[in-house]
Design an enzyme around this catalytic site. Structure first.
Site, short mmCIF file in Angstrom:
data_model
loop_
_atom_site.label_atom_id
_atom_site.label_comp_id
_atom_site.label_asym_id
_atom_site.label_seq_id
_atom_site.Cartn_x
_atom_site.Cartn_y
_atom_site.Cartn_z
N GLN A 130 -9.07 -19.95 -16.88
CA GLN A 130 -10.08 -18.90 -17.10
C GLN A 130 -10.87 -19.24 -18.36
O GLN A 130 -10.31 -19.25 -19.46
CB GLN A 130 -9.36 -17.55 -17.28
N GLY A 131 -12.17 -19.48 -18.21
CA GLY A 131 -13.03 -19.78 -19.35
C GLY A 131 -13.89 -18.58 -19.70
O GLY A 131 -15.09 -18.56 -19.40
N SER A 133 -13.04 -16.34 -22.98
CA SER A 133 -13.08 -16.17 -24.45
C SER A 133 -13.74 -17.36 -25.13
O SER A 133 -13.61 -18.51 -24.67
CB SER A 133 -11.66 -16.03 -25.00
N SER A 165 -5.75 -20.91 -21.19
CA SER A 165 -4.39 -21.16 -20.68
C SER A 165 -4.49 -22.06 -19.45
O SER A 165 -5.39 -21.87 -18.62
CB SER A 165 -3.71 -19.86 -20.27
N GLU A 248 -6.44 -8.85 -13.69
CA GLU A 248 -5.57 -9.42 -14.73
C GLU A 248 -4.62 -8.35 -15.25
O GLU A 248 -3.44 -8.60 -15.49
CB GLU A 248 -6.44 -9.96 -15.89
N GLU A 370 -5.31 -2.66 -29.28
CA GLU A 370 -6.33 -1.69 -29.71
C GLU A 370 -7.36 -1.47 -28.60
O GLU A 370 -7.76 -0.34 -28.31
CB GLU A 370 -7.04 -2.18 -30.98
C1 LIG Z 1 -1.41 -16.26 -25.04
C2 LIG Z 1 -2.88 -16.06 -24.82
C3 LIG Z 1 -3.49 -16.57 -23.71
C4 LIG Z 1 -4.86 -16.41 -23.49
N1 LIG Z 1 -5.42 -16.98 -22.37
C5 LIG Z 1 -6.76 -16.91 -22.21
C6 LIG Z 1 -7.38 -17.58 -21.11
O1 LIG Z 1 -6.72 -18.25 -20.30
N2 LIG Z 1 -8.72 -17.51 -20.99
C7 LIG Z 1 -9.49 -16.77 -21.84
O2 LIG Z 1 -10.70 -16.71 -21.63
N3 LIG Z 1 -8.93 -16.13 -22.90
C8 LIG Z 1 -7.59 -16.19 -23.11
N4 LIG Z 1 -7.01 -15.56 -24.19
C9 LIG Z 1 -7.88 -14.91 -25.17
C10 LIG Z 1 -7.76 -13.41 -25.24
O3 LIG Z 1 -8.35 -12.80 -24.11
C11 LIG Z 1 -8.44 -12.98 -26.55
O4 LIG Z 1 -7.67 -13.51 -27.60
C12 LIG Z 1 -8.55 -11.50 -26.66
O5 LIG Z 1 -9.50 -11.01 -25.75
C13 LIG Z 1 -8.94 -11.06 -28.08
O6 LIG Z 1 -10.08 -11.72 -28.50
P1 LIG Z 1 -10.13 -12.43 -29.94
O7 LIG Z 1 -8.93 -13.32 -30.07
O8 LIG Z 1 -11.48 -13.04 -30.09
O9 LIG Z 1 -9.96 -11.27 -31.00
P2 LIG Z 1 -11.06 -10.21 -31.44
O10 LIG Z 1 -11.75 -9.64 -30.27
O11 LIG Z 1 -11.92 -10.85 -32.49
O12 LIG Z 1 -10.16 -9.08 -32.10
C14 LIG Z 1 -9.63 -9.21 -33.43
C15 LIG Z 1 -8.92 -7.91 -33.78
O13 LIG Z 1 -9.88 -6.82 -33.77
C16 LIG Z 1 -9.45 -5.78 -32.88
N5 LIG Z 1 -10.61 -5.20 -32.20
C17 LIG Z 1 -11.61 -5.87 -31.56
N6 LIG Z 1 -12.49 -4.99 -31.02
C18 LIG Z 1 -12.01 -3.74 -31.29
C19 LIG Z 1 -12.46 -2.43 -30.98
N7 LIG Z 1 -13.58 -2.22 -30.27
N8 LIG Z 1 -11.72 -1.40 -31.42
C20 LIG Z 1 -10.56 -1.59 -32.12
N9 LIG Z 1 -10.10 -2.81 -32.45
C21 LIG Z 1 -10.80 -3.88 -32.03
C22 LIG Z 1 -8.53 -6.47 -31.89
O14 LIG Z 1 -7.61 -5.57 -31.33
C23 LIG Z 1 -7.84 -7.53 -32.76
O15 LIG Z 1 -6.76 -6.94 -33.45
C24 LIG Z 1 -5.64 -15.70 -24.43
C25 LIG Z 1 -5.04 -15.17 -25.58
C26 LIG Z 1 -3.68 -15.35 -25.78
C27 LIG Z 1 -3.06 -14.79 -27.02
#
Ligand SMILES: Cc1cc2nc3c(=O)[nH]c(=O)nc-3n(C[C@H](O)[C@H](O)[C@H](O)COP(=O)(O)OP(=O)(O)OC[C@H]3O[C@@H](n4cnc5c(N)ncnc54)[C@H](O)[C@@H]3O)c2cc1C
Length: 387
Positions: A130-131, A133, A165, A248, A370
């Site tokens: 899945q592309g 993020s 992933s 998902e 969150e």
């Molecule tokens: C094990 C694992 C596997 C993954 N696999 C994939 C994958 O295969 N493909 C893919 O595309 N992505 C994948 N992801 C990515 C995952 O979807 C993102 O990490 C997730 O959506 C959070 O985005 P971010 O890391 O940019 O954090 P951010 O969005 O930057 O968030 C940072 C912090 O701010 C908080 N926050 C953000 N917005 C709000 C809001 N509106 N209100 C309150 N708090 C908020 C969040 O809760 C978090 O604590 C994976 C992540 C993990 C950990």
């Protein structure tokens, strides 16, 4: 709601049980920790298991028969998951394909796309990632900046994805890219099925706290995606992506529940190994986890009745939230019980170190805690929007 099996469901359950018994290696179910510690061996095992499921007609159980599924009811799918958990069966390798790419292709794909992609996805012959993020877009996915520019019969893609992933194993990627930078952010996106073997795609592994390179950075540099690999219309990417995200958190929750059931089973075994089964404090904690795992099952059944009427609803966010809490809780409690022995590889810590460390990602993947709480507040409980 009556949770007891009908006579027909009981018959199906016993068929599943028999099949699992015949196809899992001898002694598998009784083994304290049958999963291989080595990542490569684990991958091979999961590939093998998906092929077994496919050959036995159990992969994509509730999918239409014409695309390799069995056209079974969702209740039968739940029974299958429950029995797989009871037998501690491995997770099939194509997690993203089965729970996200496949259901999205079924919902949005042309007949030709369904014919081309679904069968090899079910058999595990073609793995999906899945592309979505990006380094600058996670929770606020609609702000993503990977660009796809139409060039004749293709799109030329440039940008970077992250946390991909299975990217290092994948043949195809469900890719969300911006085709119209002038449009309001959600309206400018398009959903593509990208071939990971294109010379413009580069995958760089990221090693997690567990030591496993489970996810990756994925770079697209003038990667070419044929326009026939677009899912939905140009500019419809957000709507198509919502189908993926609801699955998902909704459909995948059924298999996450399996994971929690197996973890609970392992925790009970650990308590016995440590000779703590008579300790009332330990028993109370186990009872609490057991109630949470049951609550997860019931929450999933509620989501199931919604799924029967069409697409999964925002209730899937509740299941995901409960799951991450109980899964992390069990990992932490096992480490507490193990004490210093939890820091030493091998028995009795076994897989607990991995479960504990991998658990940190549970409250981030598939929607952070969150963000899920916001969705539940606004879309399930109808509270005012947070912003
Ligand atoms: C094990 C694992 C596997 C993954 N696999 C994939 C994958 O295969 N493909 C893919 O595309 N992505 C994948 N992801 C990515 C995952 O979807 C993102 O990490 C997730 O959506 C959070 O985005 P971010 O890391 O940019 O954090 P951010 O969005 O930057 O968030 C940072 C912090 O701010 C908080 N926050 C953000 N917005 C709000 C809001 N509106 N209100 C309150 N708090 C908020 C969040 O809760 C978090 O604590 C994976 C992540 C993990 C950990």
């Amino acid at each position: 709601m009556d949770f007891t099996d009908t006579a027909e469901e009981a018959g199906f359950r016993s068929d599943v049980r028999e099949w699992l018994h015949e196809h899992l290696p001898a002694g598998w179910t009784e083994h304290p920790d049958p999963r291989p510690a080595d990542a490569k061996e684990g991958e091979e095992l999961r590939r093998w298991w998906q092929r077994e499921l496919y050959d036995g007609g159990w992969a994509g159980l509730s999918w239409p028969a014409e695309y390799g599924g069995r056209g079974a009811s969702l209740v039968e799918q739940v029974i299958f998951n429950e029995e797989s958990a009871r037998a501690r069966a491995p997770e099939p390798i194509n997690t993203i394909g089965l729970h996200m790419a496949g259901p999205t292709i079924i919902a949005w794909g042309s007949d030709e796309q369904k014919r081309r992609y679904l069968m090899p996805l079910l058999s595990g012959e073609e793995i999906w990632c899945q592309g979505f993020s990006e380094p600058g877009s996670g929770s606020d996915l609609g702000s993503l900046s990977t660009r796809a520019v139409r060039d004749g019969d293709s799109y030329i893609v440039n940008g970077q994805k992250v946390w991909t992933s299975y990217g290092h194993l994948a043949d195809f990627c469900i890719l969300l890219a911006r085709t119209d930078p002038e449009a309001p952010k959600h309206a400018g996106l398009t959903y593509l099925l990208a071939d990971m073997s294109d010379p413009g795609v580069e995958v760089r592994p990221l090693v997690q706290i567990t030591g496993d390179p489970e996810f990756n950075e994925t770079f697209f540099t003038d990667a070419r995606v044929p326009a026939t690999n677009r899912l939905g219309e140009e500019g419809d990417g957000w709507k198509v992506a919502m189908t993926t995200l609801l699955h998902e958190r909704g459909t995948m929750a059924f298999s996450l529940q399996m994971m929690s059931r197996m973890t609970l089973d392992s925790l009970v075994r650990l308590v016995r190994t440590l000779d703590r089964a008579e300790d009332p404090v330990v028993r109370e904690r186990l009872a609490g986890f057991s109630m949470d795992v049951d609550a997860l099952r019931v929450t999933n059944l509620r989501a199931l009745s919604k799924l029967r009427k069409g697409a999964p609803g925002p209730e899937g966010s509740m299941a995901k939230l409960l799951w991450e809490r109980v899964q992390q809780g069990m990992g932490e409690y096992a480490m507490e019980l193990l004490g210093t022995a939890g820091q030493v590889p091998g028995e009795p810590a076994g897989a607990w170190q991995w479960i504990y460390l991998r658990g940190r990602g549970h409250s981030i993947e598939a929607g952070t805690t969150e963000v899920l709480k916001n969705i539940i507040a606004e879309r399930v409980l109808g509270l005012p929007r947070s912003r």
